[in-house]
Write a protein that holds these residues in place. Structure first.
Motif, PDB file in Angstrom:
ATOM      1  N   ARG A 170      39.796  55.443 -39.894  1.00  0.00           N
ATOM      2  CA  ARG A 170      38.993  56.571 -40.373  1.00  0.00           C
ATOM      3  C   ARG A 170      39.880  57.787 -40.643  1.00  0.00           C
ATOM      4  N   LEU A 186      33.522  63.391 -35.234  1.00  0.00           N
ATOM      5  CA  LEU A 186      32.855  62.390 -34.378  1.00  0.00           C
ATOM      6  C   LEU A 186      31.676  63.037 -33.667  1.00  0.00           C
ATOM      7  N   ILE A 187      30.712  62.219 -33.272  1.00  0.00           N
ATOM      8  CA  ILE A 187      29.602  62.704 -32.463  1.00  0.00           C
ATOM      9  C   ILE A 187      29.987  62.563 -30.990  1.00  0.00           C
ATOM     10  N   THR A 242      32.560  73.152 -35.750  1.00  0.00           N
ATOM     11  CA  THR A 242      31.256  72.717 -35.239  1.00  0.00           C
ATOM     12  C   THR A 242      31.422  71.396 -34.491  1.00  0.00           C
ATOM     13  N   GLY A 274      29.115  67.784 -33.196  1.00  0.00           N
ATOM     14  CA  GLY A 274      27.877  66.991 -33.216  1.00  0.00           C
ATOM     15  C   GLY A 274      27.607  66.464 -31.810  1.00  0.00           C
ATOM     16  N   PRO A 295      31.928  57.227 -32.744  1.00  0.00           N
ATOM     17  CA  PRO A 295      31.385  56.923 -34.058  1.00  0.00           C
ATOM     18  C   PRO A 295      30.807  55.513 -34.024  1.00  0.00           C
ATOM     19  N   ARG A 310      21.824  63.815 -42.384  1.00  0.00           N
ATOM     20  CA  ARG A 310      21.640  62.360 -42.510  1.00  0.00           C
ATOM     21  C   ARG A 310      20.229  62.021 -42.031  1.00  0.00           C
ATOM     22  N   GLY A 369      29.220  59.797 -43.434  1.00  0.00           N
ATOM     23  CA  GLY A 369      27.913  59.237 -43.759  1.00  0.00           C
ATOM     24  C   GLY A 369      27.398  59.751 -45.088  1.00  0.00           C
TER      25      GLY A 369
HETATM   26  O1  TXA Z   1      23.469  56.938 -34.259  1.00  0.00           O
HETATM   27  C1  TXA Z   1      24.565  57.456 -34.335  1.00  0.00           C
HETATM   28  O2  TXA Z   1      24.727  58.633 -34.670  1.00  0.00           O
HETATM   29  C2  TXA Z   1      25.786  56.572 -34.027  1.00  0.00           C
HETATM   30  C3  TXA Z   1      25.738  56.225 -32.537  1.00  0.00           C
HETATM   31  C4  TXA Z   1      26.960  55.481 -32.084  1.00  0.00           C
HETATM   32  O3  TXA Z   1      25.530  57.373 -31.790  1.00  0.00           O
HETATM   33  N1  TXA Z   1      26.990  57.233 -34.372  1.00  0.00           N
HETATM   34  C5  TXA Z   1      27.390  57.424 -35.647  1.00  0.00           C
HETATM   35  O4  TXA Z   1      28.653  57.989 -35.748  1.00  0.00           O
HETATM   36  O5  TXA Z   1      26.749  57.088 -36.603  1.00  0.00           O
HETATM   37  P1  TXA Z   1      29.475  58.019 -37.116  1.00  0.00           P
HETATM   38  O6  TXA Z   1      30.815  58.612 -36.764  1.00  0.00           O
HETATM   39  O7  TXA Z   1      29.478  56.722 -37.754  1.00  0.00           O
HETATM   40  O8  TXA Z   1      28.747  59.081 -37.939  1.00  0.00           O
HETATM   41  C6  TXA Z   1      28.851  60.386 -37.428  1.00  0.00           C
HETATM   42  C7  TXA Z   1      28.362  61.350 -38.420  1.00  0.00           C
HETATM   43  C8  TXA Z   1      29.346  61.656 -39.495  1.00  0.00           C
HETATM   44  O9  TXA Z   1      29.063  60.894 -40.625  1.00  0.00           O
HETATM   45  C9  TXA Z   1      29.093  63.111 -39.772  1.00  0.00           C
HETATM   46  O10 TXA Z   1      28.206  63.176 -40.864  1.00  0.00           O
HETATM   47  C10 TXA Z   1      28.374  63.620 -38.594  1.00  0.00           C
HETATM   48  O11 TXA Z   1      28.198  62.563 -37.725  1.00  0.00           O
HETATM   49  N2  TXA Z   1      29.057  64.673 -37.900  1.00  0.00           N
HETATM   50  C11 TXA Z   1      29.642  64.634 -36.684  1.00  0.00           C
HETATM   51  N3  TXA Z   1      30.150  65.818 -36.352  1.00  0.00           N
HETATM   52  C12 TXA Z   1      29.874  66.634 -37.390  1.00  0.00           C
HETATM   53  C13 TXA Z   1      30.140  68.006 -37.667  1.00  0.00           C
HETATM   54  N4  TXA Z   1      30.782  68.767 -36.795  1.00  0.00           N
HETATM   55  N5  TXA Z   1      29.720  68.502 -38.831  1.00  0.00           N
HETATM   56  C14 TXA Z   1      29.059  67.733 -39.728  1.00  0.00           C
HETATM   57  N6  TXA Z   1      28.771  66.443 -39.526  1.00  0.00           N
HETATM   58  C15 TXA Z   1      29.175  65.898 -38.373  1.00  0.00           C
END
Ligand code: TXA
Ligand code: MG
Length: 309
Positions: free
Chosen positions: A37, A43-44, A96, A98, A121, A174, A203
């Motif tokens: 990646r 990351l969340i 920021t 998540g 993720p 999303r 995403g």
């Molecule tokens: O359901 C879910 O959210 C799953 C499970 C494992 O919790 N996790 C997930 O993570 O789908 P990932 O990394 O595939 O997608 C995380 C998404 C990223 O596409 C991004 O859009 C968003 O989280 N994201 C995370 N932190 C962000 C931030 N600071 N600003 C904007 N978007 C963020």
């Protein structure tokens, strides 16, 4: 293992996550390496309790507290201003963060025992379909994960709803199981659908969640004709259609039927795409779902996994 900076794949109610200690930059770096990646994709961070939000986020707004009490544990990720101590690699360089509390007994147990935040993720290679079974993680990332916790099939099946609360107005980044109407009901305000400026969010890339086999969205009344034309060209199509859809096709054509119900469809769609991807088809034809709010998460994922027929 998390304390030692290792990678632990864990089940959540949405999809399997590839977890590491969110406060340990070298552990977080392993996530990016394992997934392939780009480093600027945030990351969340998963938490055991909503009360931990204030450890990771600056000035947690009332809206975040209201949404957390309405939907956590659950499939909702909140984007908030991050605390300065949070490693910048977790937030992909952004200011920021998540956050979410997942609704899965194994994830919650792990988070409580560990005590800290778990950056996770979806546990797939970058740009591929999210895993909804432990075996999906093993197939795709097996060698680079130190441990996979098998919690059975994920009940929701598509990734969490992501809501950005870091700007003036809430913005949906999303769509997921928690709908815009549900969010608006709690917030008593409108949720904006499209980000006004580009957010670095994987995403949201056009090609994402994609199977290896080229997939096409196809209206119900076009399906039979498309299949016939592919067969005539000597091509082998695979089909993902609704349970109610009846097509008279040769037995050699792989078909997966999914429920004509958004929650049932969401739960099964990624697994179905993985199965079809293994059938040595030349293409996958996916029956186009309706265009209503309930189908928003499905349509969002399918539009990223396909081209229109
Ligand atoms: O359901 C879910 O959210 C799953 C499970 C494992 O919790 N996790 C997930 O993570 O789908 P990932 O990394 O595939 O997608 C995380 C998404 C990223 O596409 C991004 O859009 C968003 O989280 N994201 C995370 N932190 C962000 C931030 N600071 N600003 C904007 N978007 C963020
Ligand atoms: Mg993902």
């Amino acid at each position: 293992m998390l304390q030692q900076g290792k990678l632990v794949a864990m089940p959540t109610e949405t999809v399997y996550g590839l977890g590491a200690d969110a406060s340990n930059p070298s552990a977080v770096a392993k996530i990016f390496k394992a997934k392939g990646r780009p480093a600027d994709h945030p990351l969340i961070v998963h938490l055991a309790y909503a009360t931990q939000m204030k450890d990771w986020a600056e000035n947690v707004p009332d809206a975040a507290m209201q949404l957390a009490s309405a939907f956590w544990p659950g499939p909702l990720t909140l984007i908030l201003a991050k605390k300065s101590w949070v490693p910048v690699c977790v937030s992909g360089g952004q200011n920021t963060i998540g956050l979410r509390v997942p609704d899965h007994p194994v994830a919650l147990w792990l988070l409580r025992v560990f005590g800290g935040g778990i950056a996770a993720p979806s546990a797939n290679r970058f740009g591929r379909i999210s895993p909804t079974l432990a075996s999906h993680v093993a197939e795709e990332l097996g060698d680079s994960v130190d441990c996979i916790l098998d919690g059975g099939p994920c009940q929701v099946g598509v990734e969490s709803t992501i809501l950005d609360l870091s700007t003036g107005q809430p913005v949906l980044l999303r769509p997921g199981r928690i709908s815009v109407s549900e969010l608006e009901q709690v917030l008593q305000t409108k949720v904006q659908l499209k980000p006004q400026h580009a957010v670095r969010a994987p995403g949201m890339l056009a090609v994402h969640y994609a199977p290896h086999t080229l997939a096409y969205l196809c209206a119900n009344d076009q399906l039979a004709m498309q299949v016939e034309s592919q067969l005539q060209q000597g091509k082998k199509p695979g089909l993902l259609i609704f349970q109610e859809t009846i097509l008279d096709l040769p037995q050699t054509v792989p078909i997966i039927h999914l429920p004509f119900k958004p929650s049932g469809y969401e739960q099964a769609v990624y697994s179905a795409l993985r199965t079809l991807d293994k059938q040595q088809c030349d293409l996958i034809l996916i029956e186009q779902p309706p265009n209503s709010e309930a189908w928003h998460p499905v349509n969002d994922r399918l539009s990223k996994a396909t081209v229109q027929c």
